[in-house]
Design a protein around this motif. Structure first.
Motif, PDB file in Angstrom:
ATOM      1  N   HIS A  25      -8.763   1.546   1.485  1.00  0.00           N
ATOM      2  CA  HIS A  25      -7.543   1.463   2.522  1.00  0.00           C
ATOM      3  C   HIS A  25      -8.081   2.239   3.690  1.00  0.00           C
ATOM      4  CE1 HIS A  25      -4.043   1.679   4.888  1.00  0.00           C
ATOM      5  NE2 HIS A  25      -3.719   2.753   4.651  1.00  0.00           N
TER       6      HIS A  25
ATOM      7  N   VAL B  21       0.559   5.333  -0.017  1.00  0.00           N
ATOM      8  CA  VAL B  21      -0.382   6.457   0.264  1.00  0.00           C
ATOM      9  C   VAL B  21       0.099   7.675  -0.424  1.00  0.00           C
ATOM     10  CG1 VAL B  21      -1.347   7.916   2.154  1.00  0.00           C
ATOM     11  CG2 VAL B  21      -1.400   5.428   2.442  1.00  0.00           C
TER      12      VAL B  21
ATOM     13  N   SER C  28     -10.973   4.568  -1.177  1.00  0.00           N
ATOM     14  CA  SER C  28      -9.599   4.461  -1.729  1.00  0.00           C
ATOM     15  C   SER C  28      -8.917   5.915  -1.564  1.00  0.00           C
ATOM     16  CB  SER C  28      -9.587   4.243  -3.305  1.00  0.00           C
ATOM     17  OG  SER C  28     -10.046   2.842  -3.303  1.00  0.00           O
TER      18      SER C  28
ATOM     19  N   ILE D  30       0.879  -1.226  -0.104  1.00  0.00           N
ATOM     20  CA  ILE D  30       0.099  -0.140  -0.247  1.00  0.00           C
ATOM     21  C   ILE D  30       0.752   1.070   0.124  1.00  0.00           C
ATOM     22  CG2 ILE D  30      -1.666   1.375   1.421  1.00  0.00           C
ATOM     23  CD1 ILE D  30      -2.727  -1.426   2.478  1.00  0.00           C
TER      24      ILE D  30
ATOM     25  N   ALA E 156      -5.054   6.111  -1.613  1.00  0.00           N
ATOM     26  CA  ALA E 156      -4.091   4.512  -1.463  1.00  0.00           C
ATOM     27  C   ALA E 156      -4.084   3.807  -2.799  1.00  0.00           C
ATOM     28  CB  ALA E 156      -4.671   3.783  -0.476  1.00  0.00           C
TER      29      ALA E 156
END
Length: 237
Positions: free
Chosen positions: A58, A25, A78, A23, A232
Motif C-alpha cells: 500500500h 492501516v 506493506s 485497507i 497495511a
C-alpha cells in the motif's frame, strides 16, 4: 479516488454503494522488529474484533533498506517505519488521479441533474420499510439519470477509469472537495488502528462522516514519530 469500496447487489453490471473494509492501516511503535510487523498488525486488529486477510502493498517507498520494510514489491511495501515510507508521493499521486477522474466524471454526467446519494434512499426505507421496501429504494436510486450515466460508463468492458457510484456525493461536492478527499484517504485508507488503542473509520457513507474520519486519521498520522511503523492489512467487511 477510491473512498469506499463497492459490492454487487445482485445485478450483473450496476453496483450500489455499500460499506466494506478494504485497507486497514495499523500504527505500531518504533521498537517493533520488521519480522514481527505482519503478526503484530494482525493481532492488533484481532484485538479490536476485526478479521484480516493478510498484509498488502500500500505504501510508496524509494529506499533500498529493504531489511527494514515488510514485503517490498515494485516500489511499494506493506509496512515499515514512517521515515522510509513516501507518504508525500502517495498523496500527490492520489490527487493527480482524482483530478483526472473528476474531469472525466464531469463529461460523463454533463446535462444530468444532481442525484441523491444512496443513503438518502436507505434512510427513507429505514423510516418506513413496509411502505418503501429496500428493492424500491434500490430501483429509485439506480434510475436517477446521473447514476445511470455513471453506470453506463462503467458498463463498457475493460473500462480503464470506472466512476464508482459510491463516490457520487463526493463527485457532486466539486473538484476541490474531490481532490482533497483523495489526498486525505491516500494513506489511512478505509480504517486506522492508532496507538496505543482504538479504531477509526467512517460511521456511514455520508460525506460528512467520511470527512470526520479522515480528519481524525490524518491528525493522528501527523503526530506520530518518524520511527513509528505503519502496516497495511486487507480486512473484509
Amino acid at each position: 479516488m477510491r473512498v469506499l469500496r463497492t459490492t454487487s447487489t445482485g445485478t450483473s453490471r450496476l453496483h450500489l454503494p455499500t460499506r466494506s473494509m478494504g485497507i486497514a492501516v495499523v500504527c505500531l511503535p518504533a521498537g517493533t522488529q520488521p519480522t514481527a510487523l505482519a503478526a503484530q498488525a494482525t493481532a492488533t486488529l484481532a484485538a479490536r474484533g476485526l478479521a484480516t486477510h493478510g498484509v498488502l502493498p500500500h505504501f510508496d517507498t524509494r529506499t533500498r533498506r529493504t531489511s527494514k520494510l515488510l514485503d517490498r514489491w515494485n516500489g511499494l511495501t506493506s509496512g515499515g517505519p514512517i521515515v522510509l515510507l513516501d507518504l508525500h508521493r502517495m498523496r500527490t499521486r492520489a490527487v493527480a488521479g482524482a483530478a483526472a477522474e473528476w474531469l472525466l466524471w464531469q463529461q460523463v454526467v454533463a446535462g444530468t441533474r444532481p442525484a441523491q446519494p444512496f443513503w438518502a434512499f436507505t434512510d427513507r426505507h429505514a423510516a418506513d420499510p413496509h411502505r418503501y421496501p429496500l428493492a424500491t429504494a434500490q430501483g429509485d436510486y439506480l434510475s436517477q439519470p446521473r447514476v445511470l450515466a455513471m453506470a453506463a460508463h462503467n458498463a463498457i468492458p475493460g473500462q480503464p477509469v470506472p466512476l464508482p457510484t459510491s463516490a457520487l456525493e463526493a463527485f457532486q461536492a466539486g473538484y476541490g472537495t474531490y481532490v482533497n478527499l483523495a489526498w486525505l484517504v491516500a494513506v489511512p485508507g478505509d480504517g486506522l488502528a492508532p496507538q496505543p488503542g482504538g479504531w477509526l473509520t467512517t460511521r456511514s457513507q455520508r460525506l460528512a462522516d467520511l470527512l470526520d474520519y479522515l480528519t481524525a486519521a490524518n491528525a493522528h498520522l501527523a503526530q506520530l514519530p518518524r520511527d513509528a511503523h505503519l502496516v497495511a492489512v486487507a480486512s473484509p467487511a
